[in-house]
Scaffold this motif. Structure first.
Motif, PDB file in Angstrom:
ATOM      1  N   TRP A   1      54.070  22.612  57.109  1.00  0.00           N
ATOM      2  CA  TRP A   1      55.374  23.120  56.689  1.00  0.00           C
ATOM      3  C   TRP A   1      55.281  24.607  56.378  1.00  0.00           C
ATOM      4  O   TRP A   1      54.439  25.041  55.610  1.00  0.00           O
ATOM      5  CB  TRP A   1      55.849  22.346  55.464  1.00  0.00           C
ATOM      6  CG  TRP A   1      57.283  22.581  55.154  1.00  0.00           C
ATOM      7  CD1 TRP A   1      57.781  23.281  54.102  1.00  0.00           C
ATOM      8  CD2 TRP A   1      58.414  22.139  55.894  1.00  0.00           C
ATOM      9  NE1 TRP A   1      59.145  23.297  54.134  1.00  0.00           N
ATOM     10  CE2 TRP A   1      59.564  22.603  55.236  1.00  0.00           C
ATOM     11  CE3 TRP A   1      58.575  21.404  57.056  1.00  0.00           C
ATOM     12  CZ2 TRP A   1      60.846  22.347  55.701  1.00  0.00           C
ATOM     13  CZ3 TRP A   1      59.849  21.148  57.512  1.00  0.00           C
ATOM     14  CH2 TRP A   1      60.960  21.615  56.839  1.00  0.00           C
ATOM     15  N   ASP A   2      56.161  25.397  56.969  1.00  0.00           N
ATOM     16  CA  ASP A   2      56.097  26.843  56.771  1.00  0.00           C
ATOM     17  C   ASP A   2      57.317  27.409  56.043  1.00  0.00           C
ATOM     18  O   ASP A   2      57.460  28.609  55.906  1.00  0.00           O
ATOM     19  CB  ASP A   2      55.932  27.546  58.115  1.00  0.00           C
ATOM     20  CG  ASP A   2      57.107  27.292  59.043  1.00  0.00           C
ATOM     21  OD1 ASP A   2      57.887  26.357  58.780  1.00  0.00           O
ATOM     22  OD2 ASP A   2      57.239  28.025  60.034  1.00  0.00           O
ATOM     23  N   LYS A   3      58.171  26.557  55.567  1.00  0.00           N
ATOM     24  CA  LYS A   3      59.377  27.010  54.875  1.00  0.00           C
ATOM     25  C   LYS A   3      59.139  27.052  53.368  1.00  0.00           C
ATOM     26  O   LYS A   3      58.166  26.522  52.857  1.00  0.00           O
ATOM     27  CB  LYS A   3      60.531  26.075  55.203  1.00  0.00           C
ATOM     28  CG  LYS A   3      60.728  25.887  56.699  1.00  0.00           C
ATOM     29  CD  LYS A   3      62.101  26.127  57.110  1.00  0.00           C
ATOM     30  CE  LYS A   3      62.416  25.997  58.560  1.00  0.00           C
ATOM     31  NZ  LYS A   3      61.421  25.902  59.540  1.00  0.00           N
ATOM     32  N   LEU A   4      60.055  27.686  52.668  1.00  0.00           N
ATOM     33  CA  LEU A   4      59.924  27.855  51.223  1.00  0.00           C
ATOM     34  C   LEU A   4      60.204  26.559  50.462  1.00  0.00           C
ATOM     35  O   LEU A   4      59.527  26.237  49.494  1.00  0.00           O
ATOM     36  CB  LEU A   4      60.883  28.958  50.752  1.00  0.00           C
ATOM     37  CG  LEU A   4      60.812  29.356  49.293  1.00  0.00           C
ATOM     38  CD1 LEU A   4      59.422  29.898  48.968  1.00  0.00           C
ATOM     39  CD2 LEU A   4      61.859  30.395  48.967  1.00  0.00           C
ATOM     40  N   LEU A   5      61.203  25.805  50.916  1.00  0.00           N
ATOM     41  CA  LEU A   5      61.589  24.567  50.238  1.00  0.00           C
ATOM     42  C   LEU A   5      60.888  23.363  50.860  1.00  0.00           C
ATOM     43  O   LEU A   5      60.399  23.432  51.980  1.00  0.00           O
ATOM     44  CB  LEU A   5      63.106  24.375  50.343  1.00  0.00           C
ATOM     45  CG  LEU A   5      63.961  25.485  49.740  1.00  0.00           C
ATOM     46  CD1 LEU A   5      65.422  25.272  50.088  1.00  0.00           C
ATOM     47  CD2 LEU A   5      63.775  25.556  48.245  1.00  0.00           C
ATOM     48  N   THR A   6      60.886  22.258  50.145  1.00  0.00           N
ATOM     49  CA  THR A   6      60.329  21.021  50.691  1.00  0.00           C
ATOM     50  C   THR A   6      61.218  20.543  51.837  1.00  0.00           C
ATOM     51  O   THR A   6      62.391  20.921  51.913  1.00  0.00           O
ATOM     52  CB  THR A   6      60.267  19.924  49.613  1.00  0.00           C
ATOM     53  OG1 THR A   6      61.590  19.627  49.184  1.00  0.00           O
ATOM     54  CG2 THR A   6      59.412  20.350  48.437  1.00  0.00           C
ATOM     55  N   PRO A   7      60.697  19.703  52.738  1.00  0.00           N
ATOM     56  CA  PRO A   7      61.510  19.263  53.878  1.00  0.00           C
ATOM     57  C   PRO A   7      62.835  18.617  53.479  1.00  0.00           C
ATOM     58  O   PRO A   7      63.882  18.928  54.052  1.00  0.00           O
ATOM     59  CB  PRO A   7      60.603  18.263  54.593  1.00  0.00           C
ATOM     60  CG  PRO A   7      59.220  18.690  54.248  1.00  0.00           C
ATOM     61  CD  PRO A   7      59.315  19.221  52.848  1.00  0.00           C
ATOM     62  N   THR A   8      62.809  17.732  52.511  1.00  0.00           N
ATOM     63  CA  THR A   8      64.042  17.061  52.094  1.00  0.00           C
ATOM     64  C   THR A   8      65.031  18.059  51.504  1.00  0.00           C
ATOM     65  O   THR A   8      66.214  18.064  51.854  1.00  0.00           O
ATOM     66  CB  THR A   8      63.737  15.961  51.057  1.00  0.00           C
ATOM     67  OG1 THR A   8      62.790  15.058  51.616  1.00  0.00           O
ATOM     68  CG2 THR A   8      64.987  15.218  50.654  1.00  0.00           C
TER      69      THR A   8
ATOM     70  N   PHE B   1      69.784  21.548  51.842  1.00  0.00           N
ATOM     71  CA  PHE B   1      70.311  22.904  51.766  1.00  0.00           C
ATOM     72  C   PHE B   1      70.999  23.296  53.069  1.00  0.00           C
ATOM     73  O   PHE B   1      72.075  23.899  53.062  1.00  0.00           O
ATOM     74  CB  PHE B   1      69.178  23.879  51.433  1.00  0.00           C
ATOM     75  CG  PHE B   1      69.635  25.278  51.177  1.00  0.00           C
ATOM     76  CD1 PHE B   1      70.313  25.595  50.020  1.00  0.00           C
ATOM     77  CD2 PHE B   1      69.393  26.278  52.100  1.00  0.00           C
ATOM     78  CE1 PHE B   1      70.741  26.885  49.774  1.00  0.00           C
ATOM     79  CE2 PHE B   1      69.818  27.570  51.876  1.00  0.00           C
ATOM     80  CZ  PHE B   1      70.493  27.877  50.706  1.00  0.00           C
ATOM     81  N   GLU B   2      70.385  22.939  54.185  1.00  0.00           N
ATOM     82  CA  GLU B   2      70.989  23.220  55.495  1.00  0.00           C
ATOM     83  C   GLU B   2      72.339  22.520  55.631  1.00  0.00           C
ATOM     84  O   GLU B   2      73.300  23.097  56.131  1.00  0.00           O
ATOM     85  CB  GLU B   2      70.047  22.771  56.617  1.00  0.00           C
ATOM     86  CG  GLU B   2      68.786  23.594  56.741  1.00  0.00           C
ATOM     87  CD  GLU B   2      69.044  24.960  57.347  1.00  0.00           C
ATOM     88  OE1 GLU B   2      69.869  25.053  58.269  1.00  0.00           O
ATOM     89  OE2 GLU B   2      68.420  25.923  56.880  1.00  0.00           O
ATOM     90  N   ALA B   3      72.408  21.272  55.184  1.00  0.00           N
ATOM     91  CA  ALA B   3      73.667  20.520  55.264  1.00  0.00           C
ATOM     92  C   ALA B   3      74.743  21.168  54.394  1.00  0.00           C
ATOM     93  O   ALA B   3      75.908  21.274  54.805  1.00  0.00           O
ATOM     94  CB  ALA B   3      73.439  19.072  54.837  1.00  0.00           C
ATOM     95  N   ILE B   4      74.356  21.614  53.219  1.00  0.00           N
ATOM     96  CA  ILE B   4      75.311  22.275  52.323  1.00  0.00           C
ATOM     97  C   ILE B   4      75.791  23.585  52.942  1.00  0.00           C
ATOM     98  O   ILE B   4      76.985  23.897  52.914  1.00  0.00           O
ATOM     99  CB  ILE B   4      74.676  22.518  50.935  1.00  0.00           C
ATOM    100  CG1 ILE B   4      74.472  21.189  50.216  1.00  0.00           C
ATOM    101  CG2 ILE B   4      75.531  23.457  50.095  1.00  0.00           C
ATOM    102  CD1 ILE B   4      73.619  21.289  48.967  1.00  0.00           C
TER     103      ILE B   4
END
Length: 103
Positions: free
Chosen positions: A82-89, A94-97
């Motif tokens: 995982w290379d993003k700042l937030l956890t996958p879930t 966040f993407e959905a929001i």
């Protein structure tokens, strides 16, 4: 509070009427209000070790140790990918929001 007062008198007045434990991070207890999360974690753990329960104590503990080691390795491998700042879930939520907000 002085910053709030200089920024907005009404907000300062409103906050002074409310006990700081309801709005100030420094006054939060840090203790969970609900034990649901802990209860769910216990239920999941108990479900996973079900197979080891009917074994003698040493074998049961060894089963639990092996399960936890496998689980830790699985999580660490997922973290490495995982290379993003937030956890996958959280990232998906966040993407959905964000998607909903741009409509």
């Amino acid at each position: 509070m002085d910053e709030v007062k200089s920024f907005n008198q009404d907000a300062h007045l409103w906050l002074t009427k409310i006990h700081p434990k309801h709005w100030s991070r420094s006054h939060f207890s840090g203790r969970p209000v609900s034990d649901v999360l802990l209860s769910n974690m216990c239920e999941v753990f108990n479900g996973k070790i079900l197979e080891g329960r009917d074994k003698p104590i040493i074998s049961a503990l060894e089963y639990i140790r092996e399960y936890l080691m496998r689980r830790i390795v699985t999580v660490l491998k997922a973290i490495e990918k995982w290379d993003k700042l937030l956890t996958p879930t959280t990232h998906d939520q966040f993407e959905a929001i964000q998607k909903e907000a741009t409509k």
